[in-house]
Write a protein that holds these residues in place. Structure first.
Motif, PDB file in Angstrom:
ATOM      1  N   GLY A   1       0.814  -1.213   0.000  1.00 41.80           N
ATOM      2  CA  GLY A   1       0.000   0.000   0.000  1.00 41.80           C
ATOM      3  C   GLY A   1       0.843   1.257   0.000  1.00 41.80           C
TER       4      GLY A   1
ATOM      5  N   ARG B   1       1.449   7.263  -6.476  1.00 39.47           N
ATOM      6  CA  ARG B   1       0.387   8.260  -6.700  1.00 39.47           C
ATOM      7  C   ARG B   1       0.894   9.661  -6.391  1.00 39.47           C
ATOM      8  NH1 ARG B   1      -2.782  10.745  -3.319  1.00 39.47           N
ATOM      9  NH2 ARG B   1      -2.550   9.284  -1.565  1.00 39.47           N
TER      10      ARG B   1
ATOM     11  N   GLU C   1      -4.038   1.838   0.415  1.00 39.00           N
ATOM     12  CA  GLU C   1      -2.708   2.410   0.637  1.00 39.00           C
ATOM     13  C   GLU C   1      -2.205   2.216   2.065  1.00 39.00           C
ATOM     14  OE1 GLU C   1      -2.891   5.892  -2.821  1.00 39.00           O
ATOM     15  OE2 GLU C   1      -2.947   6.467  -0.700  1.00 39.00           O
TER      16      GLU C   1
ATOM     17  N   ARG D   1       0.869   4.327  -2.734  1.00 38.41           N
ATOM     18  CA  ARG D   1       0.704   5.728  -2.342  1.00 38.41           C
ATOM     19  C   ARG D   1       1.872   6.576  -2.848  1.00 38.41           C
ATOM     20  NH1 ARG D   1       0.655   5.073   2.693  1.00 38.41           N
ATOM     21  NH2 ARG D   1       2.782   5.729   3.147  1.00 38.41           N
TER      22      ARG D   1
END
Length: 284
Positions: free
Chosen positions: A15, A22, A47, A19
């Motif tokens: 996760g 992103r 995430e 993240r």
């Protein structure tokens, strides 16, 4: 899908990497949720490792985040395909604290291992009596069943070196750890004999920093570094009096990687280290 109450360190890392991708892409959780036709809360749970994510969704997110690191994406998908019950350590879920299981899982998936041991000897090389003496000194005292489970678990961790292709392991041990009489003279003699034996294994590089060394002063905490299938998934585990911590941020990996490099350069070479351990064992 129910939320995971206790995600593993590996699930949390998956996760965290999503993240990170992103955020590097400058995308918001809302935008990621829109891509997957879900809500922002679910992205947050993915995430944080609280819920799983499919390989198909990982690949869609990777394209959305303009991630062109195919090996990293493949590695993240491999983690997503894993499920509880696959590893031998899962038999101890509910018996031992999650940190024990996370450590075994980390070692299992590592491509190489590095460690700095200032006060105790490497867990994967400990004899039963040495491990039992360590856990027997816990404050407050552990129940007998807990000690037995921890010792059994620690011994099983050493099985990674019985694989057809075991990971390489470079470990630097401070002289202080070699001279600590944990469990008494006979226990330590047997433990040092075990160290001498494993130091001859082709995938093990065992080195010693003597008290006389003037080139290395940081000897306060054990450091364990596990190389991932890609460098972005390298992980550091640092022990403390209140438990171990798993670290995976780039700056943290660089810091502890540099520390291990310094320790390696300050240590005796492998042959000198074997002789050093042999001499200490003879003194007991």
């Amino acid at each position: 899908m129910p939320l995971r109450e206790n995600p593993t360190a590996r699930q949390i890392r998956l996760g965290a990497e999503l993240r990170k991708l992103r955020e590097l892409a400058g995308k918001t959780a809302r935008e990621a949720a829109g891509l997957l036709s879900t809500d922002q809360a679910k992205i947050s749970h993915i995430e944080s490792g609280r819920i799983g994510v499919s390989e198909e969704r990982i690949r869609r997110l990777a394209v959305f985040y303009a991630c062109d690191e195919a090996e990293l994406v493949d590695a993240l998908c491999a983690i997503a395909r894993e499920s509880r019950g696959q590893g031998w350590w899962d038999a101890y879920r509910g018996v031992l604290a999650p940190g024990f299981l996370d450590m075994a899982e980390l070692e299992h998936h590592a491509t190489y291992l590095r460690a700095l041991q200032p006060m105790t000897l490497p867990g994967v090389f400990q004899t039963e009596d040495y491990a039992r003496a360590i856990y027997g000194g816990n404050i407050p005292p552990l129940p007998t069943e807990e000690v037995d489970a921890r010792v059994e678990f620690r011994l099983k961790r050493g099985r990674i070196f019985e694989r057809h292709v075991p990971p390489t392991f470079t470990v630097v041990i401070h002289e202080a750890a070699l001279r600590m009489r944990i469990g008494g003279r006979k226990v330590v003699q047997a433990q040092l004999g075990r160290l001498l034996a494993v130091s001859e294994w082709p995938t093990v590089a065992l080195k010693v920093i003597p008290f006389a060394s003037e080139d290395f002063v940081e000897a306060t905490q054990p450091v364990f570094y596990a190389g991932g299938v890609v460098s972005q998934l390298d992980t550091v585990q640092v022990d403390s009096a209140v438990g171990g911590v798993f670290l995976g941020v780039g700056t943290q990996l660089k810091k502890y990687g540099t520390l291990l490099d310094l320790a390696d350069r300050a240590a005796l070479d492998e042959e000198q280290s074997r002789q050093f351990i042999h001499d200490i064992a003879r003194e007991l």
